[in-house]
Motif scaffolding. Structure first.
Motif, mmCIF file in Angstrom:
data_model
loop_
_atom_site.group_PDB
_atom_site.id
_atom_site.type_symbol
_atom_site.label_atom_id
_atom_site.label_comp_id
_atom_site.label_asym_id
_atom_site.label_seq_id
_atom_site.Cartn_x
_atom_site.Cartn_y
_atom_site.Cartn_z
ATOM 1 N N ASP A 12 -72.243 -4.213 -20.329
ATOM 2 C CA ASP A 12 -72.735 -4.629 -18.859
ATOM 3 C C ASP A 12 -73.919 -5.205 -19.035
ATOM 4 O OD1 ASP A 12 -74.392 -2.282 -19.554
ATOM 5 O OD2 ASP A 12 -74.273 -1.586 -17.508
ATOM 6 N N ARG A 13 -74.853 -5.246 -20.285
ATOM 7 C CA ARG A 13 -75.934 -5.938 -20.612
ATOM 8 C C ARG A 13 -75.915 -6.547 -21.976
ATOM 9 N NH1 ARG A 13 -79.589 -1.911 -18.016
ATOM 10 N NH2 ARG A 13 -77.596 -1.621 -16.937
ATOM 11 N N SER A 15 -78.865 -6.489 -23.713
ATOM 12 C CA SER A 15 -80.024 -5.795 -24.339
ATOM 13 C C SER A 15 -80.396 -4.574 -23.320
ATOM 14 C CB SER A 15 -81.286 -6.491 -24.380
ATOM 15 O OG SER A 15 -81.483 -6.980 -22.990
ATOM 16 N N VAL A 16 -80.774 -3.393 -24.156
ATOM 17 C CA VAL A 16 -81.048 -2.125 -23.250
ATOM 18 C C VAL A 16 -82.232 -1.480 -24.440
ATOM 19 C CG1 VAL A 16 -79.177 -0.992 -24.837
ATOM 20 C CG2 VAL A 16 -80.065 -0.026 -22.599
ATOM 21 N N ILE A 22 -75.943 1.996 -21.591
ATOM 22 C CA ILE A 22 -75.398 0.731 -21.365
ATOM 23 C C ILE A 22 -73.648 1.081 -21.132
ATOM 24 C CG2 ILE A 22 -75.154 0.812 -24.103
ATOM 25 C CD1 ILE A 22 -75.128 -2.419 -23.856
ATOM 26 N N PHE A 340 -75.071 -5.942 -28.653
ATOM 27 C CA PHE A 340 -76.060 -5.723 -27.824
ATOM 28 C C PHE A 340 -77.401 -5.691 -28.439
ATOM 29 C CE2 PHE A 340 -74.623 -1.442 -28.557
ATOM 30 C CZ PHE A 340 -75.802 -0.710 -28.346
ATOM 31 N N SER A 419 -71.947 -16.406 -17.623
ATOM 32 C CA SER A 419 -72.300 -15.164 -17.269
ATOM 33 C C SER A 419 -72.077 -14.218 -18.439
ATOM 34 C CB SER A 419 -71.907 -14.549 -16.135
ATOM 35 O OG SER A 419 -70.619 -13.655 -16.209
ATOM 36 N N ARG A 420 -72.633 -12.977 -18.565
ATOM 37 C CA ARG A 420 -72.294 -12.094 -19.694
ATOM 38 C C ARG A 420 -71.602 -11.135 -19.265
ATOM 39 N NH1 ARG A 420 -78.105 -9.932 -18.028
ATOM 40 N NH2 ARG A 420 -77.324 -8.341 -16.693
ATOM 41 N N ASP A 465 -83.855 -12.286 -21.914
ATOM 42 C CA ASP A 465 -83.982 -11.647 -20.707
ATOM 43 C C ASP A 465 -85.237 -11.007 -20.720
ATOM 44 O OD1 ASP A 465 -81.691 -12.453 -19.368
ATOM 45 O OD2 ASP A 465 -80.422 -10.874 -20.208
ATOM 46 N N PRO A 526 -75.806 -8.455 -11.257
ATOM 47 C CA PRO A 526 -75.595 -7.712 -12.482
ATOM 48 C C PRO A 526 -74.814 -8.574 -13.692
ATOM 49 C CG PRO A 526 -73.925 -7.166 -10.707
ATOM 50 C CD PRO A 526 -75.137 -8.080 -10.109
ATOM 51 N N GLY A 528 -75.807 -11.261 -14.829
ATOM 52 C CA GLY A 528 -76.725 -12.315 -15.346
ATOM 53 C C GLY A 528 -76.525 -13.643 -15.869
#
Length: 727
Positions: A12-13, A15-16, A22, A340, A419-420, A465, A526, A528
């Motif tokens: 869902d991303r 990077s974290v 995540i 990620f 989008s991601r 980001d 969401p 991105g």
């Protein structure tokens, strides 16, 4: 034909922070899969002739997870729920349409009004005509007159409470009309309105000023709507929907000027900030004439969010070191690594070295389909057959996973958003890129991290980001900031951050090529999603249509930063000048700066860096030059310039103009320059101007001149209070 991909997923991303959470969405055709957390140390595979290096990391993950198939559904449209208080008894449906791909007999839905029990109406077009159907698909009226491709026309249908039906199509002031009579419709409440989608398929093209009414309206009202009058002024607001498609181009929320709905949502992000039927062509900035930019461009292959459900949720250990990681999922012989970046946790002390991975560039290339779809054409481009990653062949058969910003939609228009929130098969550590005979983008940037690991560097990793979110604060405190190999797509905030960092004493190493080239913006939400518009007069995969060169997310002009007065040379000393993919070249040393060349056995005028994996040298793929006219600082020292490029390395279109002088072969602008220069307060910039550079650094296990030069500069930038004092 590529082997089927039976296991794949996305996070869902991208990077974290360490200690953060995540979520991963996985589609698995087998009974179950096993997830493990791995740290990615180096990209590779048997096709690359170098091994992928990864380390399993302890994490709170289940031993197995039940497999299930999840499917992405592409296609953009606008959806709005009808207010339950409004009784639909008959209907009126109308819109301006600019079809860009009409099928002969496959109907494309313009408007669909559907009740809770399936009752409703659907207005659709084909290359052969126009049709109105009820909710069961029964034809209520038909016109053998079809809209003309790439011209605006007005289509309308009305059904009265008595069962009188009228269908009309207006083009250039001429109207075709069909009348019929049906069994009087029964009233119903609630339901859904969709613009551009329905049982018959998605509409391809621009659509503007949709009007839907819970009652039929008169022929006079149709004529007034076709003349451009405001729908609420003609019909009133009660029981009427007048969705303002272009009013908030940066948002997926669509306001309704009527009260039939509470407003709609644009699904899968159709292209906004495009001119409508009443564009007067006197202004190309949609912010100045918003009423003329009242359309959306819908595509059957738009995808913003695959919408998969979460299969694995992971809270990362708070002490996890910053770096590149992946959730590795395995089912039998099938493996996928969902990558990620783990960034430092909030409040962490800055590491001496910071790497910024160019994730916006990864997204711009996400699921690029050219390798499999144009494989034979690429043989001519490369001068040899280089092979294709098997996943690319599979991807060519799966348009539902969305496209890259180098692709075009099925109607030929360019893909402006990426989008991601979908599986992206070419952001993988083992992805094979024919362009470079192996590593490029994410897999190549892992080589840089491996190089840092082998030197024992204390470093952290962030992505575009974090740079966009934090600006120069994201870089502050780190003694050296290093870019990835191809940071092509960037925003104004990102350019400002690099400039502010170096002017505040920071040291920047731009270890790539064709960087900071395209004006790019990120949309909120969401997915991105990033956005570009490709301007004419540049080296580009496609060009934006007339009046469509401003970014919907910010309103700023798109295209190249160069044409906005922010050529990369101003901040980084070099900027994009040429590209070619047959072979790379070496550099001729130009300057007597001994500390940079310590351990490099070449004098001024001698060549180094003319060997390596991939393209066989340090100067290749896409390359940058210094140019005072474009902003290279006057005190910049050109340490080396590439030599020996083939005729296949071509100057970018940005620099090509008509000339009556005898052409010089080769063009002196086709070169990569390595530059170094100082900034106030001890700041400094080192740029290599080549995508191939960091791959060449891995040659002979790092025992090579490109690696030695990079190490010399990194050590000097990291440890010296005034690194250019003796330059």
């Amino acid at each position: 034909m590529g082997q089927p991909v039976r296991l794949l997923g996305y996070g869902d991303r991208l990077s974290v922070p360490a200690g953060g959470r995540i979520e991963f969405k996985v589609s698995c055709e087998l009974e179950e899969f096993a997830p493990v957390l791995v740290r990615l140390r180096r990209g590779g595979s048997p096709m690359h002739e170098c091994d992928l290096v990864e380390e399993e990391v302890s994490a709170d993950l289940p031993a197995t997870v039940p497999g299930r198939v999840q499917v992405a559904r592409a296609g953009s449209y606008v959806e709005a729920s009808l207010r339950s208080a409004a009784a639909v008894h008959g209907a009126g449906l109308a819109a301006w349409i600019f079809p860009t791909r009409l099928d002969r007999d496959r109907e494309q839905t313009v408007l669909a009004l559907t009740g809770p029990d399936g009752a409703g109406y659907r207005l659709a077009v084909t290359a052969l005509g126009t049709v109105l159907r009820d909710g069961d698909g029964t034809e209520l009226a038909r016109l053998d007159t079809a809209p003309v491709p790439r011209q605006w026309s007005f289509v309308a249908a009305t059904v009265t409470t008595d069962g009188d039906v009228r269908l009309s199509l207006r083009l250039d002031g001429r109207a075709a009309v069909a009348d019929s009579r049906v069994v009087p419709p029964a009233p119903w409440r609630g339901g859904v309105l969709r613009v551009g989608a329905g049982a018959s398929g998605f509409f391809n093209g621009r659509l503007a000023r949709p009007v839907v009414s819970a009652r039929g309206w008169t022929a006079e009202a149709t004529a007034r709507l076709a003349g451009g009058e405001d729908a609420v002024a003609v019909l009133g607001s009660a029981g009427v929907s007048a969705l303002a498609l272009g009013r908030a181009p940066a948002s997926v929320a669509v306001p309704d000027d009527g009260d039939l709905t509470g407003g709609g949502t644009a699904v899968n992000r159709p292209t906004s900030a495009v001119p409508g039927p009443f564009w007067r062509r006197t202004e190309t900035d949609f912010r100045r004439v918003p009423d003329e930019y009242d359309a959306l461009h819908l595509h059957e292959d738009d995808l913003d969010d695959a919408g998969w459900s979460t299969d694995v949720a992971l809270t990362l250990p708070a002490e996890l070191p910053s770096g590149a990681y992946a959730l590795k999922v395995t089912a039998g012989e099938h493996v996928d690594r969902i990558p990620f970046v783990v960034t430092p946790p909030p409040g962490a002390a800055p590491a001496p070295v910071l790497v910024v991975l160019p994730t916006w560039t990864y997204l711009a290339y996400a699921n690029w389909r050219t390798y499999a779809e144009f494989e034979e054409e690429r043989v001519a481009l490369y001068g040899e057959r280089r092979g294709v990653d098997p996943r690319d062949r599979w991807l060519a058969r799966h348009p539902e996973l969305g496209k890259s910003q180098y692709d075009v939609h099925t109607d030929g228009s360019g893909v402006v958003y990426s989008s991601r929130a979908r599986p992206i098969i070419n952001i993988r550590p083992d992805y094979y890129t024919p362009t470079t005979r192996g590593l490029r983008h994410f897999a190549q940037d892992l080589s840089l991290l491996d190089w840092l690991d082998r030197r024992g560097e204390d470093y952290a990793v962030i992505t575009d980001d974090e740079l966009e979110d934090g600006g120069s604060d994201a870089l502050a405190g780190h003694r050296v900031v290093i870019t990835g190999s191809h940071p092509e797509y960037s925003s104004a905030r990102m350019l400002d951050a690099y400039s502010e960092y170096t002017h505040a004493g920071g040291r920047l190493m731009y270890l790539g090529g064709n960087g900071f080239y395209h004006v790019t913006a990120r949309h909120r939400g969401p997915s991105g999603s990033i956005e570009i518009r490709r301007a004419r007069g540049s080296t580009t995969a496609w060009a934006s249509g007339a009046g469509e060169e401003h970014l919907s997310g910010t309103g700023e002009p798109g295209g190249l930063w160069r044409w906005r007065g922010r050529a990369p040379q101003r901040t980084f000393g070099v900027g994009m000048t040429a590209q070619g993919f047959d072979k790379a070249s070496g550099y001729r040393r130009c300057a007597d700066v001994d500390w940079v060349f310590h351990g490099v056995d070449v004098g001024v005028g001698e060549v180094f860096g003319d060997e390596g994996p991939g393209l066989g040298g340090a100067a290749g793929d896409e390359i940058d030059r210094a140019d005072l006219a474009l902003g290279t600082p006057a005190d910049a020292v050109v340490l080396a310039s590439s030599v020996g490029h083939s005729a296949s390395i071509v100057l970018v279109a940005d620099d090509r103009t008509i000339s009556y002088a005898v052409p010089t072969e080769p063009d002196p602008r086709v070169r990569s320059d390595i530059v170094i220069f100082g900034r106030p307060g001890g700041g400094a910039v080192f740029s290599v101007g080549s995508i191939a550079w960091s791959t060449a650094m891995t040659h002979k296990g790092g025992d090579n001149d490109a690696s030695r030069i990079t190490a010399n500069v990194l050590d000097r930038f990291r440890d010296h209070p005034d690194p250019l004092a003796a330059t």
